[in-house]
Scaffold this active site. Structure first.
Site, PDB file in Angstrom:
ATOM      1  N   GLU A 235       0.884  -1.178   0.000  1.00 28.11           N
ATOM      2  CA  GLU A 235       0.000   0.000   0.000  1.00 28.11           C
ATOM      3  C   GLU A 235       0.912   1.214   0.000  1.00 28.11           C
ATOM      4  OE1 GLU A 235      -1.677   3.136   0.745  1.00 28.11           O
ATOM      5  OE2 GLU A 235      -2.039   2.468   2.798  1.00 28.11           O
ATOM      6  N   CYS A 269      -2.304   9.050   2.631  1.00 28.90           N
ATOM      7  CA  CYS A 269      -2.111   8.445   1.307  1.00 28.90           C
ATOM      8  C   CYS A 269      -3.354   8.610   0.435  1.00 28.90           C
ATOM      9  CB  CYS A 269      -1.739   6.972   1.441  1.00 28.90           C
ATOM     10  SG  CYS A 269      -2.915   5.988   2.368  1.00 28.90           S
TER      11      CYS A 269
END
Length: 490
Positions: A235, A269
């Site tokens: 990720e 993010c």
């Protein structure tokens, strides 16, 4: 010579929060060895007992919510309220993983089809063994717990290496787990710098690595995992787009956009970094956005830039954008390390660093588009593909735009809400990585599918998997397949 310890510092004050061991590769290997034994025990106690233990752990974490939020605040600098929200989301995911693991992963019968009429078939998902989790500093509980909780619920032991910027919360999470599972070290935390994480990724006894961090670091972790063909969930970063359609609720859109961009000092993010607004509502949206950003202050509504080196990247992006675009809020003087004031720049060229590269700071670029179709095209030009947002009152149109966004997740008329739905998988594509945490996909990510077929009876004249098979049996097979599959659809 490697240092034996390192300090965790409060990025807002520079004060030492804690001192932790910089664990060498040998210490990591020992932790993995202990985890191997713990994994066998944890898998053997069964899904029901794991569920009970994990729900108890959830209660322990909830009991310590205020203290844990204070520790996250001290290590990251984020407001206590934001740290509390992060913990609440982590608790919610821990609860979902514990309650749903047996249903998602448990043995079930599957259809065999006409060719397998005499068979019974089952599918189940079994634990991998030891899972290594390498966590980030920006959400040091919520993000790694998205791997830890699901890996534990799937029956694995976990060795967790938190960021060297936020080791204290990682250590505390493992300590609290011992209250619910005192028999074996099913969840361990190892602290250290890059060498510690590298040792975890390179250990052949680790059966999967879950990594969260930059795309560049993910590539290095993948290279280490490749030596042992260890699979990885990656990720990585994002450059998420926010589309405002012609029929959007502008007040709600501006409010969500600002929070999605500035909360946690933009160190998210799936935070908003690029905004594309349809021409018909552009001026109205910018008025709403400008009014709101005037009331947002660094150090009050969000904390400092946690990683000192990121300040230079943020400043470079702001300086470059200011040369070609028009500053709506903030500017080149917005960087007051360790804080950065809100920055909004419009009309920035699409090939500029502020639009193409991940900024990871409280800044956004805004661009006027002819229509939602152009906004979508621009949104999809990024090398990243993590999350995104669409604001539109037309549910069908909004859903079409959301589905067409080249991302793993999209929120409609809200921002980042997909992260708070435990049943939804979380992850991206392209430079944002691959694999999924959360939801049923997240549980299966940390398990291996096991398929079993059993013959219940023999079919006379149809022993196909034998050297005694004759022409007559082959002819019967051809006739059966032709009957089942030989008719063309018109």
């Amino acid at each position: 010579m490697a240092t034996l310890t390192f300090d965790s510092l409060n990025p807002a004050t520079g004060e030492t929060v804690g001192t932790h061991p910089n664990q060498a590769p040998e210490a990591v290997r020992q932790a993995v060895g202990r985890a191997e034994e713990a994994a066998r025990w944890w898998a053997a106690i069964g899904a029901a007992e794991r569920r009970r233990r994990l729900l108890d752990y959830k209660a322990v974490v909830t009991r310590e919510l205020r203290a844990l939020a204070r520790l996250v605040h001290e290590e990251t600098g984020k407001p206590v309220g934001d740290a509390t929200l992060e913990l609440v989301l982590a608790i919610t995911h821990l609860d979902w993983a514990a309650r749903n693991a047996a249903k998602v992963l448990g043995r079930r019968r599957v259809a065999t089809g006409m060719i397998g009429l005499n068979l019974t078939a089952t599918l189940e998902y079994l634990p991998l063994g030891v899972v290594g989790v390498i966590g980030p500093w920006n959400y040091p509980v919520f993000t790694p717990m998205g791997s830890i909780a699901y890996a534990l619920a799937a029956g694995n032991a976990v060795v967790f290496k938190p960021s060297e910027l936020t080791p204290g919360i990682g250590v505390r999470l493992a300590e609290l787990f011992e209250e619910s599972v005192p028999e074996h070290p099913v969840l361990q935390t190892v602290t250290g710098l890059g060498e510690t994480g590298a040792a975890l990724a390179a250990d052949p006894r680790v059966k999967k690595v879950a990594f969260t961090g930059s795309t560049a670091t993910a590539k290095r972790v993948m290279a280490a995992c490749a030596e042992n063909l260890t699979p990885i969930v990656a990720e990585c970063g994002g450059k998420d787009a926010f589309i405002v359609d012609a029929d959007a609720d502008l007040r709600a859109a501006a409010d969500a956009c600002l929070w999605g961009a500035m909360s946690n000092a933009g160190q998210t993010c799936v935070g908003v970094e690029r905004v594309y607004v349809v021409d018909a509502v552009y001026d109205g949206f910018m008025r709403e956005l400008s009014e709101r950003v005037a009331n947002v202050r660094a150090g009050e509504h969000y904390g400092p830039i946690t990683m000192p080196g990121q300040v230079d990247i943020i400043k470079r992006h702001i300086d470059d954008a200011a040369k070609s675009g028009r500053l709506v809020a903030g500017g080149t003087g917005a960087v007051r390390a360790p804080y950065v004031d809100p920055v909004i720049v419009e009309d920035v060229p699409e090939d500029s660093p502020a639009v193409r590269e991940e900024t990871f700071g409280p800044t956004i670029t805004v661009r006027r588009t002819r229509d939602a179709h152009e906004a979508l095209e621009l949104a999809n030009t990024s090398a990243y593909g993590l999350g995104g947002t669409v604001f539109s009152r037309n549910a069908r149109r909004a859903t079409e735009l959301a589905r067409s966004m080249r991302t793993g997740m999209t929120a409609i008329n809200s921002v980042i809400t997909f992260a708070g739905v435990p049943a939804l998988p979380f992850g991206g594509l392209g430079d944002s990585g691959f694999g999924r945490i959360h939801g049923a996909d997240g549980l299966r990510e940390f398990a291996r599918p096991k398929a079993i077929s059993r013959q219940r009876f023999a079919i006379p004249g149809m022993n196909l998997t034998s050297f005694s098979r004759g022409p007559a049996e082959l002819e019967r097979l051809i006739r059966l397949v032709t009957f089942l599959h030989g008719r063309r659809k018109r």
